[in-house]
Scaffold this motif. Structure first.
Motif, PDB file in Angstrom:
ATOM      1  N   PRO A  45       0.798  -1.227   0.000  1.00 24.14           N
ATOM      2  CA  PRO A  45       0.000   0.000   0.000  1.00 24.14           C
ATOM      3  C   PRO A  45       0.833   1.281   0.000  1.00 24.14           C
ATOM      4  O   PRO A  45       0.446   2.266  -0.646  1.00 24.14           O
ATOM      5  N   ASP A  46       1.992   1.282   0.699  1.00 18.11           N
ATOM      6  CA  ASP A  46       2.777   2.504   0.753  1.00 18.11           C
ATOM      7  C   ASP A  46       3.542   2.780  -0.545  1.00 18.11           C
ATOM      8  O   ASP A  46       4.115   3.851  -0.724  1.00 18.11           O
ATOM      9  N   LYS A  47       3.539   1.809  -1.478  1.00 20.20           N
ATOM     10  CA  LYS A  47       4.190   2.027  -2.773  1.00 20.20           C
ATOM     11  C   LYS A  47       3.191   2.421  -3.868  1.00 20.20           C
ATOM     12  O   LYS A  47       3.548   2.541  -5.039  1.00 20.20           O
ATOM     13  N   TRP A  48       1.954   2.606  -3.473  1.00 21.97           N
ATOM     14  CA  TRP A  48       0.906   2.970  -4.442  1.00 21.97           C
ATOM     15  C   TRP A  48       0.670   4.472  -4.439  1.00 21.97           C
ATOM     16  O   TRP A  48       0.473   5.081  -3.396  1.00 21.97           O
ATOM     17  N   ASP A  49       0.687   5.096  -5.633  1.00 18.14           N
ATOM     18  CA  ASP A  49       0.444   6.537  -5.785  1.00 18.14           C
ATOM     19  C   ASP A  49      -0.986   6.721  -6.280  1.00 18.14           C
ATOM     20  O   ASP A  49      -1.291   6.442  -7.448  1.00 18.14           O
ATOM     21  N   ARG A  50      -1.845   7.218  -5.401  1.00 17.41           N
ATOM     22  CA  ARG A  50      -3.269   7.372  -5.752  1.00 17.41           C
ATOM     23  C   ARG A  50      -3.472   8.438  -6.829  1.00 17.41           C
ATOM     24  O   ARG A  50      -4.415   8.374  -7.607  1.00 17.41           O
ATOM     25  N   ALA A  51      -2.574   9.424  -6.867  1.00 18.23           N
ATOM     26  CA  ALA A  51      -2.720  10.502  -7.849  1.00 18.23           C
ATOM     27  C   ALA A  51      -2.448   9.998  -9.273  1.00 18.23           C
ATOM     28  O   ALA A  51      -3.213  10.275 -10.205  1.00 18.23           O
ATOM     29  N   ARG A  54      -0.546   4.553 -10.194  1.00 17.30           N
ATOM     30  CA  ARG A  54       0.527   3.639 -10.546  1.00 17.30           C
ATOM     31  C   ARG A  54       1.434   3.426  -9.338  1.00 17.30           C
ATOM     32  O   ARG A  54       1.397   4.172  -8.366  1.00 17.30           O
ATOM     33  N   MET A  55       2.296   2.412  -9.423  1.00 20.66           N
ATOM     34  CA  MET A  55       3.247   2.161  -8.345  1.00 20.66           C
ATOM     35  C   MET A  55       4.369   3.197  -8.373  1.00 20.66           C
ATOM     36  O   MET A  55       4.734   3.707  -9.438  1.00 20.66           O
ATOM     37  N   LYS A  56       4.913   3.486  -7.185  1.00 17.16           N
ATOM     38  CA  LYS A  56       6.022   4.408  -7.065  1.00 17.16           C
ATOM     39  C   LYS A  56       7.336   3.630  -7.106  1.00 17.16           C
ATOM     40  O   LYS A  56       7.404   2.494  -6.649  1.00 17.16           O
ATOM     41  N   GLY A  57       8.373   4.261  -7.669  1.00 11.47           N
ATOM     42  CA  GLY A  57       9.684   3.640  -7.680  1.00 11.47           C
ATOM     43  C   GLY A  57      10.199   3.401  -9.078  1.00 11.47           C
ATOM     44  O   GLY A  57       9.524   3.668 -10.084  1.00 11.47           O
ATOM     45  N   ARG A  58      11.474   2.863  -9.157  1.00 15.17           N
ATOM     46  CA  ARG A  58      12.126   2.660 -10.440  1.00 15.17           C
ATOM     47  C   ARG A  58      12.592   1.213 -10.637  1.00 15.17           C
ATOM     48  O   ARG A  58      13.311   0.899 -11.570  1.00 15.17           O
ATOM     49  N   SER A  59      12.208   0.347  -9.757  1.00 11.43           N
ATOM     50  CA  SER A  59      12.653  -1.052  -9.860  1.00 11.43           C
ATOM     51  C   SER A  59      12.006  -1.729 -11.067  1.00 11.43           C
ATOM     52  O   SER A  59      11.011  -1.247 -11.621  1.00 11.43           O
ATOM     53  N   GLU A  60      12.596  -2.858 -11.482  1.00  8.74           N
ATOM     54  CA  GLU A  60      12.057  -3.611 -12.615  1.00  8.74           C
ATOM     55  C   GLU A  60      10.642  -4.094 -12.336  1.00  8.74           C
ATOM     56  O   GLU A  60       9.789  -4.122 -13.224  1.00  8.74           O
ATOM     57  N   LEU A  61      10.363  -4.483 -11.085  1.00 13.73           N
ATOM     58  CA  LEU A  61       9.023  -4.932 -10.711  1.00 13.73           C
ATOM     59  C   LEU A  61       8.012  -3.819 -10.894  1.00 13.73           C
ATOM     60  O   LEU A  61       6.909  -4.035 -11.407  1.00 13.73           O
ATOM     61  N   LYS A  63       8.311  -1.189 -12.893  1.00 16.87           N
ATOM     62  CA  LYS A  63       8.153  -0.909 -14.326  1.00 16.87           C
ATOM     63  C   LYS A  63       7.250  -1.944 -14.993  1.00 16.87           C
ATOM     64  O   LYS A  63       6.376  -1.605 -15.791  1.00 16.87           O
ATOM     65  N   THR A  64       7.464  -3.206 -14.656  1.00 16.67           N
ATOM     66  CA  THR A  64       6.661  -4.285 -15.252  1.00 16.67           C
ATOM     67  C   THR A  64       5.191  -4.148 -14.868  1.00 16.67           C
ATOM     68  O   THR A  64       4.291  -4.292 -15.712  1.00 16.67           O
ATOM     69  N   THR A  65       4.935  -3.868 -13.578  1.00 17.76           N
ATOM     70  CA  THR A  65       3.557  -3.714 -13.100  1.00 17.76           C
ATOM     71  C   THR A  65       2.869  -2.537 -13.776  1.00 17.76           C
ATOM     72  O   THR A  65       1.730  -2.648 -14.261  1.00 17.76           O
ATOM     73  N   ASN A  66       3.554  -1.386 -13.802  1.00 20.91           N
ATOM     74  CA  ASN A  66       2.959  -0.182 -14.408  1.00 20.91           C
ATOM     75  C   ASN A  66       2.725  -0.349 -15.904  1.00 20.91           C
ATOM     76  O   ASN A  66       1.731   0.141 -16.448  1.00 20.91           O
ATOM     77  N   ASN A  67       3.627  -1.052 -16.586  1.00 17.80           N
ATOM     78  CA  ASN A  67       3.442  -1.320 -18.021  1.00 17.80           C
ATOM     79  C   ASN A  67       2.192  -2.171 -18.253  1.00 17.80           C
ATOM     80  O   ASN A  67       1.430  -1.948 -19.201  1.00 17.80           O
ATOM     81  N   HIS A  68       1.998  -3.149 -17.357  1.00 16.91           N
ATOM     82  CA  HIS A  68       0.811  -3.998 -17.468  1.00 16.91           C
ATOM     83  C   HIS A  68      -0.462  -3.178 -17.281  1.00 16.91           C
ATOM     84  O   HIS A  68      -1.457  -3.359 -17.998  1.00 16.91           O
TER      85      HIS A  68
END
Length: 407
Positions: A45-51, A54-61, A63-68
């Motif tokens: 939950p703390d890695k989720w950006d409600r605005a 999408r997920m926050k951060g630059r990790s491969e996970l 990027k993959t999640t946000n692309n999906h």
């Protein structure tokens, strides 16, 4: 109808797993109606950006999640745009069903008709004649008008076709275009062929025509008697246009050409036949069937009359053929001047060739079929019925005379 689409990605913290990750859901809203689907993705939950949803951060996970999630959003928008363009009734539940594979792709009538017409056009000159291809185009045009006028749509899902739709389309043809039985049936039969094409392609499960018959009515083929034909041939006209129209009509009476084939008649259409005399040898525009017609003396005389005509020479034609509408209009005038109480048209000239000129004079029906360019003998047999009726009437008169003589 205007549709408002909204797509929202959010986490369901109430459904966190043992590792503390919450599933990511997508909420689809169309005109206030909602539906949600699982993205099959999870996040802390703390890695989720409600605005940004999408997920926050630059990790491969991340990027993959946000692309999906981007792919899901793009697919929903693509389905929405396609459905609105095809005039489908769009709802959040419908888009959800499409996304999860619960709903089949819905095929639409106009698009299937256009697909059929394109295939038909590709087979022009082989399986279909030019006139048949043109007729399919006219049927589609009438169908589009009907959908806009009666349904307020530019297309309709194939699975919404039913017997009521067919009945309403027939009424539309009869009322708006004043189509008679056989003309309306031609349009319906072409619609029926497209529906059956859709069934064969797997676009439609049930046949809406299953309990709807499209029979042609038997037509009373009018024709001129030998005396009426002679009367028109021998009539002297002071007006040039009437004289020319009479000649063109009489030519049809002695050759059986349809208007569309008559209009295409060129010098190359005339060649020497097996008897050394002139024949018209051509391929019928309507059926694509090769037709061979020996030129009878009256027809040859008419061609000879116009062989030096400056207008015919300039246009590269054999006869001064006007539009079918004008010819039929002038023929009504000619009928009145010749005191013939019949509705004379160019097509009646073709009927006259089949009945008065050939069948009545003992020409075998198979020969008449070949000269008329009919694909099926059954089409020619319609004229045979007319001749049989005439024989019956004439013999009845003979029978009455014999009775009066013996009485």
């Amino acid at each position: 109808m205007e549709y408002d689409l909204s797509i929202l990605f959010y986490t369901k913290t109430s459904k966190k797993d043992k590792k503390g990750k919450a599933p990511i859901y997508c909420r689809i809203t169309v005109n206030g109606g909602r539906a949600e689907i699982s993205t099959n993705e999870k996040t802390e939950p703390d890695k989720w950006d409600r605005a940004t949803q999408r997920m926050k951060g630059r990790s491969e996970l991340v990027k993959t999640t946000n692309n999906h999630l981007d792919v899901i959003e793009s697919k929903i928008k693509r389905l929405f745009n396609r459905s609105t363009e095809e005039d489908e009734e769009v709802s959040a539940e419908m888009l959800k069903d499409l996304m999860i594979g619960k709903r089949k792709k819905r095929y639409c009538l106009v698009k299937i008709f256009e697909e059929n017409n394109e295939l038909t056009k590709q087979q022009q000159g082989q399986k279909y004649s030019k006139s048949t291809v043109r007729q399919y185009g006219t049927t589609l045009k009438r169908l589009k008008e009907f959908l806009v006028e009666k349904y307020g749509k530019t297309d309709l899902e194939m699975d919404k076709l039913d017997i009521n739709f067919i009945r309403r389309f027939e009424i539309f043809l009869r009322t708006k275009y004043k189509n008679g039985d056989n003309t309306a049936m031609k349009y319906l039969k072409q619609l029926k062929k497209v529906v059956h094409y859709a069934i064969d392609m797997g676009y439609l499960d049930k046949d809406p025509f299953r309990s709807y018959s499209t029979p042609f009515s038997e037509v009373n083929r009018g024709y001129l008697t030998a005396d009426e034909l002679i009367k028109i041939e021998e009539k002297k006209f002071r007006i040039t246009r009437l004289d020319q129209v009479r000649d063109v009509f009489v030519f049809v009476c002695y050759t059986g050409l349809s208007y569309s084939d008559l209009k295409q008649l060129k010098a190359g259409s005339i060649s020497k036949g097996i008897n050394g005399k002139n024949w018209i040898i051509y391929e019928r525009e309507k059926t694509g069937v090769r037709a061979s017609i020996p030129l009878l003396p009256p027809a040859q005389a008419i061609l000879d009359k116009y062989k030096d005509d400056p207008v015919c020479i300039a246009d590269g034609i054999l006869l001064p053929v006007k539009s079918n509408q004008k010819l039929n209009s002038y023929l009504s005038e000619i009928a009145e001047l010749c005191e013939i109480d019949k509705h004379i048209t160019m097509h009646l000239g073709r009927h006259t060739f089949a009945t008065t000129v050939t069948l009545t004079n003992g020409v075998p029906i198979e020969t008449v079929q070949k000269m008329l360019g009919h694909k099926n003998l059954s089409t020619t047999q319609i004229y045979s019925k007319v001749v049989d009726t005439k024989i019956s009437e004439d013999m009845s008169k003979v029978e009455d005379r014999l009775k009066s003589q013996t009485g």
